[in-house]
Scaffold this motif. Structure first.
Motif, short mmCIF file in Angstrom:
data_model
loop_
_atom_site.label_atom_id
_atom_site.label_comp_id
_atom_site.label_asym_id
_atom_site.label_seq_id
_atom_site.Cartn_x
_atom_site.Cartn_y
_atom_site.Cartn_z
N ARG A 43 -30.17 10.42 107.37
CA ARG A 43 -29.12 9.93 108.37
C ARG A 43 -27.54 9.81 107.97
N SER A 44 -27.58 8.68 107.12
CA SER A 44 -27.05 7.76 106.74
C SER A 44 -25.86 8.06 105.33
N GLU A 45 -26.34 9.49 105.00
CA GLU A 45 -26.27 10.47 103.68
C GLU A 45 -25.96 11.20 104.62
N HIS A 46 -26.32 11.64 105.43
CA HIS A 46 -26.21 13.56 105.76
C HIS A 46 -26.38 14.34 105.00
N LEU A 47 -28.05 14.60 105.34
CA LEU A 47 -28.64 15.07 104.12
C LEU A 47 -29.80 15.75 105.20
N SER A 48 -30.02 17.00 104.57
CA SER A 48 -30.63 17.93 105.42
C SER A 48 -31.92 18.64 104.45
N HIS A 49 -32.26 18.41 103.10
CA HIS A 49 -32.98 18.96 102.59
C HIS A 49 -33.73 17.43 101.32
N VAL A 50 -35.18 17.85 101.46
CA VAL A 50 -35.61 16.89 101.01
C VAL A 50 -36.54 17.45 100.03
N LEU A 51 -37.32 16.87 99.27
CA LEU A 51 -37.96 16.40 98.12
C LEU A 51 -38.83 15.19 97.23
N VAL A 52 -40.37 15.36 97.89
CA VAL A 52 -41.05 14.25 97.83
C VAL A 52 -42.06 14.81 97.20
N VAL A 53 -41.99 13.31 95.93
CA VAL A 53 -42.67 13.28 94.94
C VAL A 53 -43.80 12.53 95.12
N ARG A 54 -45.26 12.97 94.99
CA ARG A 54 -47.06 12.47 95.64
C ARG A 54 -46.97 12.01 94.33
N GLY A 55 -47.57 10.65 93.78
CA GLY A 55 -48.46 10.70 92.86
C GLY A 55 -49.74 11.14 92.34
N ASP A 56 -50.45 11.00 93.59
CA ASP A 56 -52.21 11.29 93.42
C ASP A 56 -52.02 11.61 95.30
N LEU A 101 -37.43 12.15 97.12
CA LEU A 101 -37.94 10.63 98.00
C LEU A 101 -38.97 10.56 96.93
N VAL A 102 -39.23 9.05 96.10
CA VAL A 102 -40.57 8.91 94.98
C VAL A 102 -41.34 7.92 95.57
N ILE A 132 -36.37 5.53 95.91
CA ILE A 132 -37.81 5.06 95.15
C ILE A 132 -37.84 4.28 95.84
N LEU A 133 -39.26 4.17 96.43
CA LEU A 133 -39.52 2.66 97.12
C LEU A 133 -41.18 1.87 96.25
N THR A 162 -30.79 5.05 94.85
CA THR A 162 -31.21 3.71 95.80
C THR A 162 -32.91 3.35 95.42
N VAL A 163 -33.13 1.97 94.90
CA VAL A 163 -34.77 1.92 95.26
C VAL A 163 -34.67 1.11 95.57
N ALA A 164 -35.38 1.05 97.30
CA ALA A 164 -36.67 0.37 97.86
C ALA A 164 -37.96 -0.49 98.06
N LEU A 165 -37.01 -1.84 97.93
CA LEU A 165 -38.12 -2.67 97.65
C LEU A 165 -38.46 -2.85 99.45
N ARG A 166 -40.01 -3.06 99.40
CA ARG A 166 -41.16 -4.03 100.25
C ARG A 166 -40.75 -5.54 100.50
#
Length: 644
Positions: A43-56, A101-102, A132-133, A162-166
């Motif tokens: 929402r903050s970046e006004h994006l509507s297209h997403v690519l989700v990268v799953r590791g396993d 989204l990684v 990146i999570l 953007t790297v998001a650290l929990r």
């Protein structure tokens, strides 16, 4: 006994199942929080297209269902490194800006087939918003952990990572912004805290990240960038950089390149960078092997980061380079000395038309005939001579405002005729003289003001021997332009395609129109000390729009946004217009010059002198004829005497 054994065996299984269920619930809650944070990021970046990268696939199909529920309002695509498709195949030219989204950035295949491919293909730029999570580690600072993760990949100042650290409580996340000034991997990463996300307050950006990324990243830390330019007219005795940076002397030499270099010196100070200039002697032509020469060659081969000289917007170049905003506007027209007046008519015949002159002649003749009748009546009343010569000279005196004495004529009608003739002559002379003076003080109208009039005139037409001139006259559907080129410029037996110096000399001589860059020609004419009167005779004829030009960069250059921002800032602040004014040719004020030089020159006064000389010759011939007639009787008497 058997029941007791079953109960003893069942308790560990019940305890293990309960423990695994708690872990699964915690994992589900954790993923929901991560996706909620990611949704706030979108929402903050006004994006509507997403690519989700799953590791396993360890979490099963429930994770896909979770993603689909949270991202129901977005266009979502999933990618797994084990898939047959390559990560690079998911990208295509002109696609909308996409968030990536990684979920498992530590996975070996993710690092190799996603991060590695993105690094080589240049996808770490602002066309993709990477999210990146990661989980924080107590043993390492956040910045050091991020540096270990991303320092080995190529990214530039336009990276959007953007790297998001929990957090330790798994209920908050700290966002970091990651980029590098130069794409070289030996330059350090710049890692800055970007914002904080909590489940209650959502995504809160820090104050300095509320500006655009171009504004935030204006400090290039004195990194050295390579700019390419062309110099073709540098005189001996000047150093390259000394000559390029000089905006006071020799402004007629390489004016476009030196003018735009002044702007790039401002870019240096604006972004705290250093420019290393790479010089060449060619603008750039497409070679047979598909490569480019000159400035275009250095840019397309990435030997230079951008051009610091203006390059014209040409369709053939757009497939190889990326243009900046307009950097320079070039006026390319015909320039010539407009003929002051037509060679057929003269200033003394311009105030009155031919019909008026015939009317004046008819009035003079009529008044002369009328005076003859008056003279007959005057002869009856007095002893006045009635010769035709007397009548003729009397009328001449009247129209030349040198009327006869009053006592010569006795009749009132005769005096009235002569008086009215004198008044008419006075009005005619005053009108005639005032019109001539007014025409000299006013600016002469110019008739050759468009290409059709220039083509129909008797002026010779030429052009500068430079590549863009041939494109202007040959790559056109305008038949008039083709006729000018084929029938005037390329006219057989005439050499009309020449250098700028030769064209300037022909313009000074007159009756020659030359097609070239106007500002360069004006400077050269002033250098050749063109007379001020001749300079004020110059006329421009434009048939094509001014050419806009800009800097060029390689495709996907990380500097394009900063360069566009700098040029638009210069235009908005007036620095671009001020730089244009410094390099503008200062022309003389022709209105003041024409007022001070209002005079009748020999060209316009020659007919009067010719008429006087013709009258003197006619008078001499009549005089000789009279002498001959006077001598003829004496000659006959002598012949008669000798014969007797």
């Amino acid at each position: 006994m058997i029941k007791l054994q079953v109960k003893v065996i069942s308790w560990p299984l019940i305890i293990l199942t309960a423990f695994l269920r708690v872990l699964q619930i915690e994992s589900i809650n954790t993923n929901f929080l991560e996706l909620a944070a990611f949704e706030d990021f979108l929402r903050s970046e006004h994006l509507s297209h997403v690519l989700v990268v799953r590791g396993d696939d360890a979490d099963g199909d429930w994770k896909i269902e979770c993603h689909q529920k949270l991202l129901a309002n977005y266009r979502v695509q999933f990618y797994r490194p084990e898939m047959s498709a390559n990560f690079e195949d998911l990208m295509f030219y002109g696609s909308p800006r996409t968030a990536v989204l990684v979920l498992n950035s530590e996975h070996v295949l993710v690092r190799r087939q996603v991060f590695g491919v993105a690094s080589e293909a240049g996808y770490f730029n602002n066309s993709l918003a990477w999210f990146i999570l990661r989980s924080g580690r107590e043993s390492l600072p956040d910045e050091q952990m991020i540096d270990q993760l991303l320092s080995g990949y190529r990214m530039g100042i336009d990276a959007d990572i953007t790297v998001a650290l929990r957090g330790p409580d798994n209920a908050s996340m700290l966002f970091y912004d990651v980029y590098r000034i130069s794409q070289q991997t030996n330059t350090p990463l710049i890692i800055e805290k970007k914002g904080l996300w909590t489940h209650s307050d959502g995504y809160q950006k820090f104050e300095n990240f509320k500006n655009t990324w171009v504004i935030r990243r204006r400090n290039f830390l004195n990194v050295t960038l390579i700019g390419s330019t062309v110099l073709t007219e540098k005189p001996p005795g000047f150093g390259d950089m000394e000559y390029l940076a000089d905006d006071k002397q020799l402004q007629q030499l390489d004016p476009m390149q030196r003018k735009t270099y002044q702007l790039f010196q401002l870019v240096e100070r604006m972004f705290n960078l250093s420019l290393a200039i790479s010089l060449t002697d060619k603008w750039g032509e497409l070679l047979e092997n598909g490569s480019w020469s000159g400035v275009m060659g250095q840019v397309t081969s990435r030997e230079a980061d951008f051009a610091v000289c203006p390059i014209r917007f040409v369709l053939d170049r757009q497939a190889y380079v990326q243009y900046s905003a307009v950097l320079h506007t070039q006026n390319i027209h015909f320039l010539f000395r407009h003929p002051r007046r037509s060679h057929i008519r003269n200033i003394f015949f311009e105030p009155l038309s031919n019909q008026v002159w015939w009317c004046v002649l008819a009035l003079v003749t009529g008044s002369t005939i009328l005076l003859l009748f008056h003279m007959r009546l005057e002869r009856m009343l007095s002893h006045m001579e009635n010769r035709l010569s007397f009548v003729w000279f009397t009328m001449l005196e009247t129209y030349l405002q040198q009327g006869p004495a009053n006592e010569i004529f006795r009749l009132f009608s005769t005096r009235l005729l002569i008086s009215l003739s004198c008044i008419f002559s006075f009005m005619l002379m005053q009108f005639y003289g005032a019109f001539i003076v007014g025409s000299l003080l006013s600016e002469s109208p110019r008739s050759i003001v468009n290409l059709q009039a220039l083509y129909d005139s008797n002026l010779a037409i030429g052009m500068e021997n430079i590549s863009y001139n041939f494109q202007i006259f040959t790559n056109t559907s305008n038949q008039l332009v083709k006729d000018v080129y084929g029938k005037k410029i390329c006219k057989s037996g005439e050499h009309n395609i020449m250098s700028l110096q030769q064209g300037a000399e022909r313009i000074i001589q007159g009756r020659f129109a030359f097609h070239t860059a106007i500002d360069r020609m004006y400077r050269l004419l002033l250098e050749l000390q063109m007379d001020e009167a001749e300079f004020c005779d110059l006329q421009e004829v434009m048939f094509n729009l001014p050419y806009d030009s800009g800097s060029v960069m390689p495709k996907g250059s990380p500097w394009r946004e900063h360069l566009a921002h700098a040029l638009l800032h210069f235009r908005a602040s007036g620095l671009l217009q001020y730089n244009d004014k410094k390099w503008m040719v200062r022309r003389p004020d022709c209105s003041l010059f024409k007022t001070s030089q209002a005079e009748v020159d020999l060209e316009h006064f020659a007919p009067a002198l010719f008429a006087l000389a013709l009258a003197m010759v006619a008078s001499a011939l009549v005089f000789l004829l009279e002498l001959f007639l006077h001598w003829l009787p004496d000659f006959r008497r002598r012949l008669d005497t000798m014969s007797t």
